[in-house]
Scaffold this motif. Sequence first.
Motif, short mmCIF file in Angstrom:
data_model
loop_
_atom_site.label_atom_id
_atom_site.label_comp_id
_atom_site.label_asym_id
_atom_site.label_seq_id
_atom_site.Cartn_x
_atom_site.Cartn_y
_atom_site.Cartn_z
N PRO A 51 0.77 -1.19 -0.08
CA PRO A 51 0.05 -0.18 0.06
C PRO A 51 0.99 1.23 0.02
O PRO A 51 2.00 1.02 0.37
N VAL A 52 0.26 2.52 -0.46
CA VAL A 52 1.01 3.49 -0.53
C VAL A 52 0.24 4.68 0.27
O VAL A 52 -0.86 4.71 0.79
N THR A 53 1.15 5.51 1.01
CA THR A 53 0.64 6.52 1.87
C THR A 53 -0.19 7.70 1.45
O THR A 53 -0.90 8.19 1.97
N SER A 54 0.16 7.87 0.05
CA SER A 54 -0.45 9.08 -0.66
C SER A 54 -0.55 8.54 -2.05
O SER A 54 0.33 7.67 -2.58
N HIS A 55 -1.68 9.08 -2.76
CA HIS A 55 -2.00 8.76 -4.17
C HIS A 55 -0.99 9.58 -5.10
O HIS A 55 -1.24 9.47 -6.36
N ARG A 56 -0.52 10.76 -4.48
CA ARG A 56 0.13 11.60 -5.26
C ARG A 56 1.76 11.19 -5.77
O ARG A 56 2.66 10.77 -4.82
N ASP A 57 2.18 11.19 -6.78
CA ASP A 57 3.40 10.81 -7.49
C ASP A 57 3.83 9.38 -6.89
O ASP A 57 5.04 9.44 -6.65
N VAL A 58 2.90 8.54 -7.32
CA VAL A 58 3.43 7.08 -6.91
C VAL A 58 4.48 6.71 -7.91
O VAL A 58 4.01 6.86 -9.19
N PRO A 59 5.66 6.24 -7.67
CA PRO A 59 6.46 5.98 -8.65
C PRO A 59 6.13 4.68 -9.51
O PRO A 59 5.65 3.86 -9.10
N LEU A 60 6.73 4.72 -10.75
CA LEU A 60 6.44 3.58 -11.60
C LEU A 60 7.27 2.30 -11.11
O LEU A 60 8.21 2.47 -10.35
N SER A 61 6.95 1.16 -11.51
CA SER A 61 7.55 -0.07 -10.90
C SER A 61 8.47 -0.52 -12.22
O SER A 61 8.19 -0.25 -13.37
N TYR A 62 9.17 -1.53 -12.16
CA TYR A 62 9.98 -2.25 -13.07
C TYR A 62 9.12 -2.84 -14.05
O TYR A 62 9.61 -3.10 -15.16
N CYS A 63 7.86 -3.12 -13.88
CA CYS A 63 7.05 -3.93 -14.52
C CYS A 63 6.42 -3.06 -15.66
O CYS A 63 5.95 -3.45 -16.85
N ASN A 64 6.25 -1.73 -15.52
CA ASN A 64 5.85 -0.81 -16.46
C ASN A 64 6.72 0.36 -16.66
O ASN A 64 6.28 1.51 -17.61
N SER A 65 7.78 0.41 -16.19
CA SER A 65 8.56 1.78 -16.50
C SER A 65 9.02 1.70 -17.83
O SER A 65 9.62 3.02 -18.12
N ASP A 66 9.33 0.61 -18.64
CA ASP A 66 9.86 0.83 -20.18
C ASP A 66 8.57 1.00 -20.92
O ASP A 66 8.93 0.94 -22.41
N CYS A 67 7.48 1.18 -20.63
CA CYS A 67 6.18 1.29 -21.23
C CYS A 67 5.95 2.69 -21.86
O CYS A 67 5.17 2.88 -22.87
N ASN A 68 6.67 3.82 -21.30
CA ASN A 68 6.35 5.25 -21.77
C ASN A 68 4.76 5.49 -21.68
O ASN A 68 4.10 5.89 -22.70
N CYS A 69 4.18 5.07 -20.74
CA CYS A 69 2.78 5.46 -20.54
C CYS A 69 2.39 6.98 -20.08
O CYS A 69 3.22 7.43 -19.51
N ASP A 70 1.13 7.04 -20.46
CA ASP A 70 0.78 8.44 -20.20
C ASP A 70 -0.06 8.43 -18.92
O ASP A 70 -1.13 7.63 -18.69
N GLU A 71 0.42 8.76 -17.73
CA GLU A 71 0.01 8.47 -16.56
C GLU A 71 -1.16 9.54 -16.38
O GLU A 71 -1.99 9.24 -15.16
N SER A 72 -1.55 10.46 -17.06
CA SER A 72 -2.85 11.34 -17.08
C SER A 72 -3.91 10.57 -17.64
O SER A 72 -5.20 10.97 -17.30
N GLN A 73 -3.73 9.43 -18.24
CA GLN A 73 -4.81 8.51 -18.66
C GLN A 73 -5.73 8.04 -17.63
O GLN A 73 -5.29 7.53 -16.78
N TRP A 74 -6.87 7.79 -18.06
CA TRP A 74 -7.90 7.05 -17.13
C TRP A 74 -8.72 6.12 -18.18
O TRP A 74 -9.64 6.38 -18.76
N GLU A 75 -8.34 4.78 -18.05
CA GLU A 75 -9.05 3.60 -18.81
C GLU A 75 -8.86 2.46 -17.92
O GLU A 75 -8.00 1.73 -18.40
N PRO A 76 -9.54 2.41 -16.89
CA PRO A 76 -9.16 1.21 -15.81
C PRO A 76 -9.36 -0.06 -16.40
O PRO A 76 -10.35 -0.33 -17.26
N VAL A 77 -8.83 -1.05 -16.05
CA VAL A 77 -8.74 -2.31 -16.45
C VAL A 77 -8.52 -3.06 -14.88
O VAL A 77 -8.09 -2.51 -14.03
#
Length: 644
Positions: free
Chosen positions: A400-426
């Motif tokens: 769990p994280v203490t705050s929802h702000r600026d949660v760092p990417l993990s090694y499982c998605n850090s190379d994906c160049n994702c748009d973090e502002s996107q909201w398309e939940p799965v």
Amino acid sequence: MKISTTQIERRFEISSSLAGLIDGSFEIGNLLVIVFVSYFGSKLHRPKLIGIGCFLMGTGSILMALPHFFMGYYRYSKETNIDPSENSASNLPNCLSNQMLSLNRTPPEIVERGCVKESGSYMWMYVFMGNMLRGIGETPIVPLGLSYMDDFAKEGYSSLYLGILNAIAMIGPIIGFTLGSLFSKMYVDIGSVDLSTVRITPNDSRWVGAWWLNFLVSGLFSIISSIPFFFLPQTPNKPQKERKASLSLPVLETNDGKSQTANLTSRGKNITKNVTGFFRSFKSILTNPLYVVFVLLTVLQISSYIGGFTYVFKYVEQEYGQPSSKTNVLLGIVTLPIFASGMFLGGYIIKKFKLNPIGIAKFSFFTAVMSLFFYLLYFFILCENKSVAGLTMTYDGNNPVTSHRDVPLSYCNSDCNCDESQWEPVCGNNGITYISPCLAGCKSSSGNKKSIVFHNCSCLEVTGLQNRNYSAHLGECPRSDACITKFYFFVAIQVLNLFFSALGGTSYFMLMVKIVQPELKSLALGFHSMVIRALGGILAPIYFGALIDTTCMKWSSNSCGTRGSCRIYNSTLFSKVYLGLSSVLRVSSLVLYIILIYAMKKKFQEKDTNASENGSVMDEANLESLNNNKHFVPSAGADSETHY
């Protein structure tokens, strides 16, 4: 309006506090004219004023629906930066294709030119003005309607009639909730777009139902309901011939020129007298301590009701994961008949036991205490916070994280160049919701539209799934069975809470007319409505909404880059803010209830003491008069009886 608040918030991309302001515009319109209508309206033809008000309400409702026809199609996938003309699932970005999609984004200069046109959020002003017009139209209905009924009801029947009136009036909200549930299941652009291309469902936080149909239908109902009021008599206790004679008398007098001048002079004096009398009457109720305390406690109590009811659908959606269409049915069909029964029973109890003003105040206090007791039970049926990677948990789903702000990417998605502002939940098959397929590290997909499934999601691998099926499907993960069970407990407690709230509803009106002078009851009702609407109806949805906004974890953004509506809330914090604020308001009102009952006892005891002292003085005076005249002898020709 309460059903449509969340839909309007999403359609116009606005915050909860601004949606609360739009909801409160009804009270703003009412506030503009309530006092003057209450005072001067009682001297005019009250049924016709009510008919005009109903017509204005219908016109305002239709005005509220008009923005739908002027705005473009609803785009629920702005944040994905894909082709806005298509909402199909094939355009969803995943870890491999996201870089390619980012190269095809709309150029900034074109976005800047089109953002103002696309941003239909300014169209909410029409909804605001239409709702304000509805408030102006509603103004004469309550104060003039209640005083009209009370004036011509038989002695002792006012409370019973008021209970019957409030019970029958519940039929309207039941119809409203039922139709609102039906319309909220319909897509907002129904009839204009191919529904097979819409990939979101009513369970999605971006779903917008056909909110505009609510106002079209209710507007037509209001206009139709205005017709009978124009045929009701101004003074129903007089025969028809007598009413016609009284109406024709001023016309006969005006045939004489001198009579016309006299009438004009008399009217001018009457207007001046009415204005002077208005301010004198206004001062009288404001210097009545019982009335002032009563107004303050009802402001606190009703603010709790208004703020709570405005956002109850959003609360149920965020806390229990239930769509508004289902909530509308349960809260409307199940609880409103109970509410109507409570209103009727409250009026019957007051009449049956012939409660005096102090008895009415104690009865109202009892119902408020019981309502608060059941309301506090909501704190014991809260669900756990949602598991959302990147907001409540790390992206690998392990911590769990203490705050929802600026949660760092993990090694499982850090190379994906994702748009973090996107909201398309799965929803991953590990029970964790991911903000987008890309941030879940998904490599491929199958299926189309609503049934699309993403595979080889690297962020699901690190959560230790045993079946090695690292897939996810569109939409947020549903709530657990235990949480859904708690939702039905919530509905059951809501029934009991609303029953006791309604049980004391009739006592508000009866208590108010008992603590003011009879000739001031219309003004007292009007001023009370004005204060309730100003401090409760207008402000409560705004500050409730502002506090709810502080619990948002993910905001949408339009093509202009500005903040839109909230996509997901911290459900635990949302519940504490929503329930806690309402509880504080209710407890504060109970303190004022105790003060009111104590002050009423003291005042009525003084009246009883003064009455008994005056009675003793009168008895002594009468006895002395009898002693002085006991030897009186009647004169000749008088009756043979002895007179004292």
